[in-house]
Scaffold this motif. Structure first.
Motif, PDB file in Angstrom:
ATOM      1  N   SER A  21      24.942 -23.578  -3.582  1.00  0.00           N
ATOM      2  CA  SER A  21      24.771 -23.066  -2.213  1.00  0.00           C
ATOM      3  C   SER A  21      26.052 -22.388  -1.746  1.00  0.00           C
ATOM      4  O   SER A  21      26.634 -22.736  -0.709  1.00  0.00           O
ATOM      5  N   GLY A  22      26.494 -21.416  -2.521  1.00  0.00           N
ATOM      6  CA  GLY A  22      27.728 -20.700  -2.240  1.00  0.00           C
ATOM      7  C   GLY A  22      28.129 -19.917  -3.475  1.00  0.00           C
ATOM      8  O   GLY A  22      27.362 -19.798  -4.437  1.00  0.00           O
ATOM      9  N   ASN A  23      29.354 -19.403  -3.468  1.00  0.00           N
ATOM     10  CA  ASN A  23      29.818 -18.584  -4.592  1.00  0.00           C
ATOM     11  C   ASN A  23      29.902 -19.416  -5.871  1.00  0.00           C
ATOM     12  O   ASN A  23      30.073 -20.638  -5.825  1.00  0.00           O
ATOM     13  N   THR A  24      29.811 -18.739  -7.013  1.00  0.00           N
ATOM     14  CA  THR A  24      29.665 -19.449  -8.292  1.00  0.00           C
ATOM     15  C   THR A  24      30.915 -19.460  -9.159  1.00  0.00           C
ATOM     16  O   THR A  24      30.945 -20.166 -10.177  1.00  0.00           O
ATOM     17  N   ASN A  25      31.960 -18.718  -8.797  1.00  0.00           N
ATOM     18  CA  ASN A  25      33.113 -18.593  -9.676  1.00  0.00           C
ATOM     19  C   ASN A  25      33.819 -19.934  -9.891  1.00  0.00           C
ATOM     20  O   ASN A  25      33.962 -20.417 -11.024  1.00  0.00           O
ATOM     21  N   SER A  26      34.268 -20.550  -8.819  1.00  0.00           N
ATOM     22  CA  SER A  26      34.984 -21.822  -8.954  1.00  0.00           C
ATOM     23  C   SER A  26      34.104 -22.936  -9.520  1.00  0.00           C
ATOM     24  O   SER A  26      34.579 -23.731 -10.350  1.00  0.00           O
TER      25      SER A  26
END
Length: 396
Positions: free
Chosen positions: A374-379
């Motif tokens: 539910s947010g960016n996937t990089n980290s």
């Protein structure tokens, strides 16, 4: 740790006022999106070091590049995984093509770690005989392991890019479309390592709900003081902002499937965006949330004019269609080599990321996520990699 996170080194008045408009629209301010409930508006924290982009190469490889047990090959095309026959097949290496050297095989004494991403990893598995048996036979590829989940379950965040013309605002459109503006941008970065040249892809972030039926934030915004027709195209010649919104929890599912046994033929990628009624409803409602924010008093001084999709579109069907017309990937593909329990016949890897039915092979990338974050996937992907590293070390 190695993965550096900093506050952005810039402020934009037009974004500050957009944030105030969010508060007026009922979205609270926040200073931390990672406190359990991420609803709120503030600037993104970014992966930078003193205004320079911080990436995985700088964070993890630079310190290790002098190790005697590490060799990096760049400009190398991976063709397929090498497999040995037996009651349980084993991955013994990879076949590659290198400039000036032709085809080579890199042999593995212990394990092969496949980290080609949610598009590349299922393609390589399928090319190597690991995947849906019918698809493999269609391309005359011997079936090593019949895993129907390889290339299925594709999920992505579709960003719906609303563009608003603004009046009396400083935006990157006007700054970067003149030689004087470009010179000022370059000078600020040279002296302070700040300003537009230190910008991450997006600046202002907000998480909120597309409608009251959701108990948690289900949409995320990436707001930028610029606009363009498409990525890679020139900036518009008028002042504008882009408020991109994505459905954090899409129910649509897509596929990645090879079209040929030639490894240089790109696979067929079918995201199937907006293929469910729920996703179409969230898309229409999220465009209404964008409009509600833009109509607030804090933003009124800019006389915002909806350039895309256009204020004339009002119904659910119209907005859902326009969402598809102006939507683009936000580059968050996941799920095509999903992890799962032993009783999940669509799972590709087990809970320690080992490929089902094949020894000596793990997948370590965003493809193993069963459900998109539910947010960016990089980290989160780097967290998967660090966890996998600990498992690999335990298996010595």
């Amino acid at each position: 740790g190695e993965w550096r996170i900093e506050h952005q080194r810039l402020k934009w008045k037009v974004l500050e006022d957009f944030a105030d408009a969010c508060v007026q629209a009922g979205i609270p301010r926040t200073r931390d999106f990672n406190r359990g409930d991420n609803e709120g508006v503030d600037y993104f924290e970014v992966n930078q070091r003193s205004g320079w982009r911080w990436n995985t190469s700088k964070a993890f490889l630079r310190a290790a590049e002098k190790r005697p047990n590490l060799t990096l090959w760049h400009s190398t095309h991976v063709m397929e995984l090498e497999m040995s026959a037996g009651e349980k097949p084993r991955c013994t290496g990879v076949r590659v093509e290198r400039p000036g050297e032709g085809e080579l095989t890199a042999h593995a004494s212990r394990e092969v770690i496949l980290s080609a991403g949610a598009i590349g990893s299922p393609q390589l598995l399928q090319l190597s005989g690991i995947g849906p048996a019918d698809l493999l036979r269609e391309h005359d590829i011997p079936v090593v392991a019949d895993l129907p989940g390889v290339g299925e379950n594709l999920q992505d965040h579709l960003q719906i890019r609303s563009v608003y013309k603004v009046h009396g605002a400083k935006t990157l459109n006007t700054m970067a479309n003149s030689l004087t503006g470009k010179a000022r941008i370059g000078l600020e970065y040279l002296i302070k390592r700040s300003g537009p040249m230190s910008m991450a892809p997006s600046q202002l972030c907000l998480f909120t709900r597309s409608s009251e039926e959701y108990k948690h934030a289900n949409i995320e915004y990436h707001v930028q003081p610029l606009s363009l027709d498409a990525f890679g195209q020139p900036l518009h010649d008028f002042p504008a902002i882009t408020a991109s919104v994505c459905n954090l929890n899409p129910t649509s599912r897509g596929t990645v499937r090879i079209r040929s046994r030639d490894s240089k033929t790109a696979p067929a990628i079918a995201p199937n965006y907006l293929s469910t009624e729920e996703d179409r409803k969230v898309a229409a409602d999220s465009l209404r949330v964008t409009r509600r924010i833009a109509e607030q008093q804090a933003f009124a001084k800019y006389q915002p004019e909806e350039f895309k999709p256009g204020a004339q579109y009002q119904t659910d069907d119209e907005l859902a269609k326009l969402a598809g017309d102006i939507g683009t990937t936000i580059f968050h593909p996941v799920g095509t080599t999903r992890m799962g329990r032993e009783d999940d016949h669509m799972a590709v890897v087990d809970p320690k990321l080992r490929v089902r039915g094949v020894a000596g092979l793990r997948v370590v990338d965003a493809g193993v996520m069963p459900t998109i974050t539910s947010g960016n996937t990089n980290s989160p992907t780097l967290m998967i990699a660090e966890k996998a590293a600990s498992w690999i070390l335990e298996s010595k």
